[in-house]
Design a protein around this motif. Structure first.
Motif, PDB file in Angstrom:
ATOM      1  N   TYR A  23       0.839  -1.195   0.000  1.00 26.68           N
ATOM      2  CA  TYR A  23       0.000   0.000   0.000  1.00 26.68           C
ATOM      3  C   TYR A  23       0.880   1.253   0.000  1.00 26.68           C
ATOM      4  O   TYR A  23       0.650   2.185  -0.778  1.00 26.68           O
ATOM      5  CB  TYR A  23      -0.926  -0.002   1.210  1.00 26.68           C
ATOM      6  N   GLU A  24       1.874   1.273   0.868  1.00 25.07           N
ATOM      7  CA  GLU A  24       2.770   2.430   0.938  1.00 25.07           C
ATOM      8  C   GLU A  24       3.515   2.615  -0.380  1.00 25.07           C
ATOM      9  O   GLU A  24       3.729   3.739  -0.825  1.00 25.07           O
ATOM     10  CB  GLU A  24       3.760   2.276   2.094  1.00 25.07           C
ATOM     11  N   GLN A  25       3.890   1.519  -1.022  1.00 24.98           N
ATOM     12  CA  GLN A  25       4.573   1.599  -2.313  1.00 24.98           C
ATOM     13  C   GLN A  25       3.654   2.213  -3.368  1.00 24.98           C
ATOM     14  O   GLN A  25       4.075   3.067  -4.151  1.00 24.98           O
ATOM     15  CB  GLN A  25       5.025   0.211  -2.757  1.00 24.98           C
ATOM     16  N   ILE A  26       2.399   1.811  -3.386  1.00 26.06           N
ATOM     17  CA  ILE A  26       1.419   2.360  -4.337  1.00 26.06           C
ATOM     18  C   ILE A  26       1.246   3.855  -4.100  1.00 26.06           C
ATOM     19  O   ILE A  26       1.239   4.660  -5.034  1.00 26.06           O
ATOM     20  CB  ILE A  26       0.072   1.622  -4.224  1.00 26.06           C
ATOM     21  N   VAL A  27       1.126   4.250  -2.835  1.00 25.50           N
ATOM     22  CA  VAL A  27       0.933   5.662  -2.498  1.00 25.50           C
ATOM     23  C   VAL A  27       2.154   6.480  -2.911  1.00 25.50           C
ATOM     24  O   VAL A  27       2.006   7.566  -3.489  1.00 25.50           O
ATOM     25  CB  VAL A  27       0.639   5.824  -0.990  1.00 25.50           C
ATOM     26  N   ARG A  28       3.348   5.975  -2.645  1.00 24.52           N
ATOM     27  CA  ARG A  28       4.573   6.698  -3.036  1.00 24.52           C
ATOM     28  C   ARG A  28       4.643   6.878  -4.553  1.00 24.52           C
ATOM     29  O   ARG A  28       4.963   7.967  -5.045  1.00 24.52           O
ATOM     30  CB  ARG A  28       5.815   5.961  -2.545  1.00 24.52           C
ATOM     31  N   THR A  29       4.333   5.818  -5.280  1.00 26.29           N
ATOM     32  CA  THR A  29       4.364   5.886  -6.741  1.00 26.29           C
ATOM     33  C   THR A  29       3.347   6.893  -7.261  1.00 26.29           C
ATOM     34  O   THR A  29       3.640   7.703  -8.143  1.00 26.29           O
ATOM     35  CB  THR A  29       4.102   4.501  -7.352  1.00 26.29           C
ATOM     36  N   TYR A  30       2.144   6.865  -6.698  1.00 24.45           N
ATOM     37  CA  TYR A  30       1.091   7.801  -7.100  1.00 24.45           C
ATOM     38  C   TYR A  30       1.534   9.238  -6.837  1.00 24.45           C
ATOM     39  O   TYR A  30       1.380  10.111  -7.692  1.00 24.45           O
ATOM     40  CB  TYR A  30      -0.202   7.486  -6.352  1.00 24.45           C
ATOM     41  N   ARG A  31       2.086   9.487  -5.675  1.00 23.59           N
ATOM     42  CA  ARG A  31       2.515  10.854  -5.331  1.00 23.59           C
ATOM     43  C   ARG A  31       3.632  11.337  -6.243  1.00 23.59           C
ATOM     44  O   ARG A  31       3.654  12.503  -6.637  1.00 23.59           O
ATOM     45  CB  ARG A  31       2.930  10.919  -3.869  1.00 23.59           C
ATOM     46  N   LYS A  32       4.574  10.447  -6.560  1.00 20.28           N
ATOM     47  CA  LYS A  32       5.650  10.827  -7.479  1.00 20.28           C
ATOM     48  C   LYS A  32       5.082  11.198  -8.843  1.00 20.28           C
ATOM     49  O   LYS A  32       5.515  12.166  -9.466  1.00 20.28           O
ATOM     50  CB  LYS A  32       6.643   9.678  -7.646  1.00 20.28           C
ATOM     51  N   LEU A  33       4.123  10.432  -9.303  1.00 18.34           N
ATOM     52  CA  LEU A  33       3.506  10.692 -10.592  1.00 18.34           C
ATOM     53  C   LEU A  33       2.764  12.028 -10.581  1.00 18.34           C
ATOM     54  O   LEU A  33       2.950  12.860 -11.461  1.00 18.34           O
ATOM     55  CB  LEU A  33       2.540   9.561 -10.957  1.00 18.34           C
ATOM     56  N   VAL A  34       1.949  12.235  -9.570  1.00 20.27           N
ATOM     57  CA  VAL A  34       1.143  13.454  -9.497  1.00 20.27           C
ATOM     58  C   VAL A  34       2.022  14.688  -9.328  1.00 20.27           C
ATOM     59  O   VAL A  34       1.708  15.754  -9.862  1.00 20.27           O
ATOM     60  CB  VAL A  34       0.116  13.346  -8.339  1.00 20.27           C
ATOM     61  N   ASP A  35       3.121  14.567  -8.606  1.00 24.82           N
ATOM     62  CA  ASP A  35       3.998  15.708  -8.349  1.00 24.82           C
ATOM     63  C   ASP A  35       5.011  15.953  -9.466  1.00 24.82           C
ATOM     64  O   ASP A  35       5.728  16.946  -9.429  1.00 24.82           O
ATOM     65  CB  ASP A  35       4.753  15.504  -7.030  1.00 24.82           C
ATOM     66  N   HIS A  36       5.070  15.073 -10.458  1.00 22.48           N
ATOM     67  CA  HIS A  36       6.038  15.226 -11.542  1.00 22.48           C
ATOM     68  C   HIS A  36       5.731  16.504 -12.330  1.00 22.48           C
ATOM     69  O   HIS A  36       4.577  16.788 -12.650  1.00 22.48           O
ATOM     70  CB  HIS A  36       5.986  14.008 -12.466  1.00 22.48           C
ATOM     71  N   PRO A  37       6.758  17.292 -12.655  1.00 21.56           N
ATOM     72  CA  PRO A  37       6.540  18.560 -13.371  1.00 21.56           C
ATOM     73  C   PRO A  37       5.800  18.411 -14.700  1.00 21.56           C
ATOM     74  O   PRO A  37       4.983  19.266 -15.051  1.00 21.56           O
ATOM     75  CB  PRO A  37       7.956  19.094 -13.601  1.00 21.56           C
ATOM     76  N   MET A  38       6.053  17.344 -15.442  1.00 28.36           N
ATOM     77  CA  MET A  38       5.357  17.164 -16.728  1.00 28.36           C
ATOM     78  C   MET A  38       3.865  16.936 -16.504  1.00 28.36           C
ATOM     79  O   MET A  38       3.037  17.436 -17.267  1.00 28.36           O
ATOM     80  CB  MET A  38       5.973  16.014 -17.506  1.00 28.36           C
ATOM     81  N   VAL A  39       3.535  16.184 -15.477  1.00 29.85           N
ATOM     82  CA  VAL A  39       2.126  15.926 -15.167  1.00 29.85           C
ATOM     83  C   VAL A  39       1.467  17.227 -14.708  1.00 29.85           C
ATOM     84  O   VAL A  39       0.344  17.546 -15.108  1.00 29.85           O
ATOM     85  CB  VAL A  39       1.986  14.820 -14.099  1.00 29.85           C
ATOM     86  N   GLN A  40       2.160  17.998 -13.885  1.00 25.22           N
ATOM     87  CA  GLN A  40       1.622  19.279 -13.429  1.00 25.22           C
ATOM     88  C   GLN A  40       1.386  20.217 -14.613  1.00 25.22           C
ATOM     89  O   GLN A  40       0.369  20.897 -14.681  1.00 25.22           O
ATOM     90  CB  GLN A  40       2.585  19.934 -12.426  1.00 25.22           C
TER      91      GLN A  40
END
Length: 57
Positions: A23-40
Motif C-alpha cells: 500500500y505504501e509503495q502504491i501511495v509513493r508511486t502515485y505521489r511521485k507521478l502526481v507531483d512530476h513537473p510534466m504531469v503538473q
C-alpha cells in the motif's frame, strides 16, 4: 475529481489486500507521478482548455 477518488479507492483496496508495505509503495508511486513537473504542466494546460471552453476563470 471522480478519477482521483477512484484512484484513491483502488489504491486502498489493493493496498489492504497486498499488505501495508505494498500500500505504501502504491501511495509513493502515485505521489511521485502526481507531483512530476510534466504531469503538473499537462494538468495546467488541461485546466486552461476546459476554462476556455466553458468560460470559467
Amino acid at each position: 475529481m471522480k478519477k482521483f477518488l477512484l484512484g484513491v479507492g483502488l489504491g486502498y483496496v489493493l493496498g489492504t489486500k497486498a499488505g501495508r508495505g505494498r500500500y505504501e509503495q502504491i501511495v509513493r508511486t502515485y505521489r511521485k507521478l502526481v507531483d512530476h513537473p510534466m504531469v503538473q504542466g499537462a494538468a495546467g494546460v488541461a485546466r486552461a482548455k476546459v476554462s476556455e471552453k466553458f468560460g470559467r476563470r
